[in-house]
Design an enzyme around this catalytic site. Structure first.
Site, PDB file in Angstrom:
ATOM      1  N   SER A   1       0.849  -1.194   0.000  1.00 25.23           N
ATOM      2  CA  SER A   1       0.000   0.000   0.000  1.00 25.23           C
ATOM      3  C   SER A   1       0.886   1.246   0.000  1.00 25.23           C
ATOM      4  O   SER A   1       1.737   1.384  -0.878  1.00 25.23           O
ATOM      5  CB  SER A   1      -0.973  -0.042   1.175  1.00 25.23           C
ATOM      6  OG  SER A   1      -2.021   0.887   1.014  1.00 25.23           O
TER       7      SER A   1
ATOM      8  N   HIS B   1      -7.595  -5.783  -0.375  1.00 25.69           N
ATOM      9  CA  HIS B   1      -6.419  -5.003  -0.002  1.00 25.69           C
ATOM     10  C   HIS B   1      -5.963  -5.389   1.405  1.00 25.69           C
ATOM     11  O   HIS B   1      -6.759  -5.466   2.335  1.00 25.69           O
ATOM     12  CB  HIS B   1      -6.776  -3.522  -0.036  1.00 25.69           C
ATOM     13  CG  HIS B   1      -5.622  -2.606   0.129  1.00 25.69           C
ATOM     14  ND1 HIS B   1      -4.663  -2.433  -0.839  1.00 25.69           N
ATOM     15  CD2 HIS B   1      -5.262  -1.782   1.153  1.00 25.69           C
ATOM     16  CE1 HIS B   1      -3.775  -1.549  -0.432  1.00 25.69           C
ATOM     17  NE2 HIS B   1      -4.106  -1.147   0.774  1.00 25.69           N
TER      18      HIS B   1
ATOM     19  N   GLU C   1      -8.973  -5.577  -4.605  1.00 21.80           N
ATOM     20  CA  GLU C   1      -8.387  -4.541  -3.760  1.00 21.80           C
ATOM     21  C   GLU C   1      -9.439  -3.717  -3.006  1.00 21.80           C
ATOM     22  O   GLU C   1      -9.335  -3.497  -1.806  1.00 21.80           O
ATOM     23  CB  GLU C   1      -7.546  -3.587  -4.616  1.00 21.80           C
ATOM     24  CG  GLU C   1      -6.276  -4.177  -5.183  1.00 21.80           C
ATOM     25  CD  GLU C   1      -5.123  -4.201  -4.200  1.00 21.80           C
ATOM     26  OE1 GLU C   1      -5.309  -3.820  -3.033  1.00 21.80           O
ATOM     27  OE2 GLU C   1      -4.018  -4.617  -4.611  1.00 21.80           O
TER      28      GLU C   1
END
Length: 434
Positions: free
Chosen positions: A117, A341, A245
């Protein structure tokens, strides 16, 4: 973060953590330096999901984690202070590794940085920074966000944050503010960021207040521009993302199963690439309902396509590149979030039973999760050892990627419809609108 850090004392928190299976000088072990995420706004290396013990012990590597400044302190554009202070902290940590890791059995010439990230976005920025040149040999970029700010946008957001304190965004005004008041100010701006939609554009629509700033000094160009020009040709790169995600953010926003046609149309209008991205999404995904369209354009814009573009830029410039997609549908939380994610964090570090991401894996971790984690850890440590994670390199002809699932396979990049929609989008620094 305050609750999790309640036992911390003092303000000397730019610290480094080291795990080593053989802490003897001269052991010559590979070194893996983790850069955590948190939207450039929160996070700390002490979170249990970032424990490097298992990866070090079972992978035979030295693992390093560290803190860097985030939020206003790390990334706001403040008059009188250098831009990108959070990135400069990362460079300082890597210099510490270069100068000191030998005492823990590590080889300073065999350093791999890996992060997820905002950590992945930070590593992408490091690839473009002259100040980081030579500090690592290999890089793993997991689900990097595509948000890089122009100085004008960063200045305007900083002014809004400082105004919450009745101040200007200058060193003179902010240096006397108690540290705990700074994140409270950006929280207040984030809660009402919609009022800046016209000025801040997509950043306001997503409540993104902090990102690396393409300031012309510490960061002279976006990662895609710099890598395309050959800035990281000598750095071997492993890059990838998860399949679903955005599902995590949809859940946090209360939108799972609740997206209507109006919300989907708005998302396509705001986030699809100009000039006809919305139409192309509807044509490429003719059978998709509103929720699928909404999620797809969000995670393509924010994570998947920026990550893919980095792989393509590196491969086109002659760099050795490997790509992957995590497709395993995690069973935790009723299986509602799929390969969302953050799922890669416990799988790569082996922290399947601790920290917040463990909820995605399920408690206790299944044999399937343990096996997948073992494969990913083996791939990451093999890449750190010799620059080859165990599958074919990515090129612009075949576009082969490793798909991590219960049965791992190598296949052409599976999100090809999205790739074609975004292939000419430059991911330029995000501007301030007049």
């Amino acid at each position: 973060m305050d609750a999790l850090a309640q036992d911390a004392t003092g303000d000397d928190w730019l610290t480094v953590n080291v795990w080593s299976p053989e802490a003897e000088r001269g052991a010559g072990l590979r070194v893996m330096v983790w850069v955590q995420g948190g939207g450039y706004a929160f996070g700390m290396s002490a979170l249990p999901e970032y424990d490097g013990g298992r990866l070090a012990r079972e992978g035979g590597v030295v693992v390093v984690t560290f803190n860097y400044r985030v939020g206003i302190e790390g990334f706001a554009q403040i008059e009188g202070a250098p831009a990108n202070r959070g990135l400069l902290d990362q460079v300082a940590a890597l210099r510490w590794v270069r100068d000191n890791i030998g005492a823990f059995g590590g080889d300073p010439d065999r350093v791999t940085v890996f992060g997820q990230s905002a950590g992945g976005g930070s590593i992408a920025a490091l690839l473009a920074m002259d100040g980081a040149d030579g500090l690592f040999r290999r890089a793993v970029v997991q689900s990097m966000p595509g948000t890089f700010f122009s100085p004008e946008l960063a200045e305007d957001i900083a002014a809004a944050c400082a105004a919450e304190l009745g101040l200007r965004p200058t060193v003179a005004d902010l240096s006397g503010v108690a540290p705990h008041r700074l994140p409270a100010a950006d929280d207040a701006v984030g809660a009402k960021s919609g009022q800046w939609n016209e000025r801040w554009g997509r950043a306001a629509h997503r409540g993104i207040l902090f990102s690396p700033v393409v300031d012309g000094e510490a960061l002279a160009a976006t990662p895609w521009q710099a890598v395309s020009a050959g800035a990281a040709r000598g750095v071997e790169l492993l890059v990838g993302h998860t399949r679903d995600e955005h599902r995590l953010f949809a859940a946090l926003d209360g939108l799972l199963g609740a997206v209507d046609e109006e919300q989907a149309a708005s998302a396509l209008e705001i986030f699809a690439p100009a000039p006809d991205g919305a139409r192309r999404y509807r044509e490429a995904c003719a059978a998709a309902g509103p929720e699928e369209l909404y999620e797809r354009v969000h995670f393509d814009w924010l994570f998947r396509m920026p990550t893919l573009h980095l792989a393509e830029a590196h491969a086109a410039a002659g760099g050795r590149t490997y790509a992957y997609e995590l497709t395993w549908p995690a069973p935790g939380m009723g299986g509602a979030l799929g390969a969302c994610h953050g799922l890669d964090v416990p799988l790569v570090l082996g922290t399947l039973d601790r920290g917040q991401p463990a909820a995605l894996v399920g408690t206790p971790p299944s044999a399937e999760a343990e096996e997948l984690s073992g494969r990913m850890r083996a791939a990451w440590t093999a890449f750190a050892a010799g620059g080859d994670p165990g599958w074919p390199a990515y090129d612009l002809r075949q576009r082969l990627v490793q798909l991590f699932d219960t049965r791992p396979t190598v296949a052409p990049y599976p999100e090809d419809a999205s790739r074609r929609i975004w292939e000419h989008h430059p991911f330029s620094p995000m501007p301030l609108r007049p």
